[in-house]
Design a protein around this motif. Sequence first.
Motif, mmCIF file in Angstrom:
data_model
loop_
_atom_site.group_PDB
_atom_site.id
_atom_site.type_symbol
_atom_site.label_atom_id
_atom_site.label_comp_id
_atom_site.label_asym_id
_atom_site.label_seq_id
_atom_site.Cartn_x
_atom_site.Cartn_y
_atom_site.Cartn_z
ATOM 1 N N PRO A 17 -3.196 -1.353 -3.794
ATOM 2 C CA PRO A 17 -3.251 -1.997 -5.107
ATOM 3 C C PRO A 17 -3.859 -3.390 -5.020
ATOM 4 O O PRO A 17 -3.407 -4.236 -4.248
ATOM 5 N N TYR A 60 2.395 3.501 -11.409
ATOM 6 C CA TYR A 60 2.712 4.513 -10.407
ATOM 7 C C TYR A 60 3.576 5.547 -11.096
ATOM 8 O O TYR A 60 4.562 5.204 -11.768
ATOM 9 N N THR A 93 -6.501 0.135 -8.110
ATOM 10 C CA THR A 93 -6.159 0.659 -6.785
ATOM 11 C C THR A 93 -7.416 1.028 -6.013
ATOM 12 O O THR A 93 -8.280 1.747 -6.511
ATOM 13 N N TRP A 94 -7.488 0.541 -4.794
ATOM 14 C CA TRP A 94 -8.574 0.859 -3.864
ATOM 15 C C TRP A 94 -8.116 2.040 -3.028
ATOM 16 O O TRP A 94 -7.147 1.938 -2.290
ATOM 17 N N ARG A 95 -8.795 3.162 -3.150
ATOM 18 C CA ARG A 95 -8.415 4.388 -2.446
ATOM 19 C C ARG A 95 -9.451 4.721 -1.378
ATOM 20 O O ARG A 95 -10.651 4.643 -1.622
ATOM 21 N N TYR A 96 -8.977 5.114 -0.204
ATOM 22 C CA TYR A 96 -9.881 5.575 0.845
ATOM 23 C C TYR A 96 -9.103 6.418 1.857
ATOM 24 O O TYR A 96 -7.870 6.474 1.832
ATOM 25 N N THR A 126 -0.303 12.678 -13.659
ATOM 26 C CA THR A 126 -1.028 11.435 -13.900
ATOM 27 C C THR A 126 -0.747 10.941 -15.312
ATOM 28 O O THR A 126 -1.007 11.642 -16.288
ATOM 29 N N THR A 170 -4.380 9.119 3.662
ATOM 30 C CA THR A 170 -5.045 8.485 2.533
ATOM 31 C C THR A 170 -4.338 7.166 2.236
ATOM 32 O O THR A 170 -3.118 7.064 2.372
ATOM 33 N N PRO A 216 0.818 -1.219 0.000
ATOM 34 C CA PRO A 216 0.000 0.000 0.000
ATOM 35 C C PRO A 216 0.847 1.261 0.000
ATOM 36 O O PRO A 216 2.016 1.248 0.404
ATOM 37 N N LYS A 217 0.261 2.344 -0.456
ATOM 38 C CA LYS A 217 0.865 3.664 -0.325
ATOM 39 C C LYS A 217 0.007 4.446 0.643
ATOM 40 O O LYS A 217 -1.171 4.688 0.389
ATOM 41 N N ARG A 223 -3.804 4.040 -0.582
ATOM 42 C CA ARG A 223 -3.933 3.530 -1.940
ATOM 43 C C ARG A 223 -3.507 2.073 -1.896
ATOM 44 O O ARG A 223 -2.338 1.758 -1.769
ATOM 45 N N SER A 274 4.587 -0.396 -11.442
ATOM 46 C CA SER A 274 3.855 0.034 -10.246
ATOM 47 C C SER A 274 4.715 0.105 -8.993
ATOM 48 O O SER A 274 4.224 0.477 -7.934
#
Length: 543
Positions: free
Chosen positions: A126, A396, A132-135, A388, A122, A102-103, A124, A297
């Motif tokens: 993978p 990444y 990527t699941w972000r929350y 991006t 936050t 994770p990041k 991120r 990545s």
Amino acid sequence: MDTQVDFTQPGPPRSRPPGAAKVLTALAVVTAVAAGGAWAAGLGPFERGGDGPDPEAVAEARAFLADWSAGRLPAAAARTTSPDRAGQVLRSFTSGLDLGRPKLTAADAEEQEDGTVTVPFTARMPVSDLGTWRYGSALPLREQKDGSWKVEWKLSLVHPRLSGTDKFRLEREETPPVRAADRNGVALTAAEHPSLAPLLARLAGGPDGRGPRGAVQLVDRVTGEVRRTEASFGGRAATTSDGPVRTTLDAAWQSAAERALARAGGKNAALVALRVEDGEILAVANFPVSGFNRALSGTYASGSTWKIVTSSALLLKDAVAPDDVVDCPKYLTVGKRFQNVETSAYPGATFRKDFTESCNTAFISLRDRLGDGELGDVARKYFGVGQTWHVGVPSYDGSVPVPRDETEKAASMIGQGRVQANPLIMASVTATAVSGTFHQPSLVEGTEDTTSTAPLPRGVVTQLRSLMRATVTGGTARLLSGLPGDVGAKTGTAEVSDDQDNNGWLVAHRGGVAVACVVEEGVTGGGSAGPVVRDLLTSVPGS
């Protein structure tokens, strides 16, 4: 003479996993992908003064996130008020979710009325083959009786909806395998090119958005009833009538890259080759061939290969010239003691000599000639790093944060600190340096390009090409000197942690192709990544 740092704040001991190829152990085995424990933890010299949260609390929060991110789960758990429970949850959280490394990025800390400190962050995460699941979540910290700070353990800090009654489950949608072809129409298969297996599974299929589909769902721990969908992945499903996805890859380059990577001696490694003129990717190789896609990545400290960007920043503002004398002592202390490989020194060296021999102390001594955020600005404006990228598969795209203190600024000059990159990024950096123009890397036709960059001045490009050429003819990349063609290169040796060998890097260009290779725990760039790149360029003399 690449990156070595004398860490004065050793972290807790860490055990290593027996198998690096299993996706579910990625959090543990890809610790080399992390920015490095002490650097990522932000353990710089803090001084308490004025209002605001206690810096020791903030440092402890960042250390927790760094340990968690790097897979040092026992160390992360030890920073909490309930180490046993925290360790159990951190391990079980990834079970069945196929999560990679994770990041975790901390935001500004907030001091509460009761004296506790909250650090939002936050995440991120993978998800293998999907995206990527972000929350967002937050770490609560409370001062202990002995004056230290601990993360006050609760399930919700891992994810706000994780609870004693609800957990997460990954659901995958079965889709037909994506058929792919190289730039010349040659079929690309995992059987013929094993290193492409995870990449082909994630191939977006250009503007059609074909690829694997799935979702992370919140479910009842007992009944399995779905409470809600947390994240969805994938575009439209491929059908048997869809033709092959035409990629920018070249089957000959891909085969040569995979053969060359065998020279890494079984170590985790990755390589990317791309065209200088347009950024089209010719080869992507990973070892092991399944699991985490390190090449595209990974999040590595780039070590001294980053001195290409640092040199660009210095040359752009005439802060140094190649023939200026910039002394290269054995040691230089900026909060921590920095040194050169084998504590080498070159008294009275020119900047050209500092570059070709990769002198850390010389580059660090020039840090005051750049503003705190200037290195990141140059990386973004001219090299596209941190913007991006739409490559065609998940990637990444780099990070160069503004340093938090002088120690971190010193580290960033030599590709350490919180500077993060991967072979895709460094191959692109090399291509930009020798051409003067950034081209967003691409793996399939029709990818969107939302980047905005400026060309490097021609004089700076000429100087960079000269410095990289000199590194081959008489510097740390001299192992490439026997190759035909006008080869330029830069080596890198990046520290990760006190209990791990350095990662080895080498970037090079020849004949319109730029290459970047990293070998985890390769010790030195010239000794580990160097032979890989030499073998690749030997196999494709027509590059």
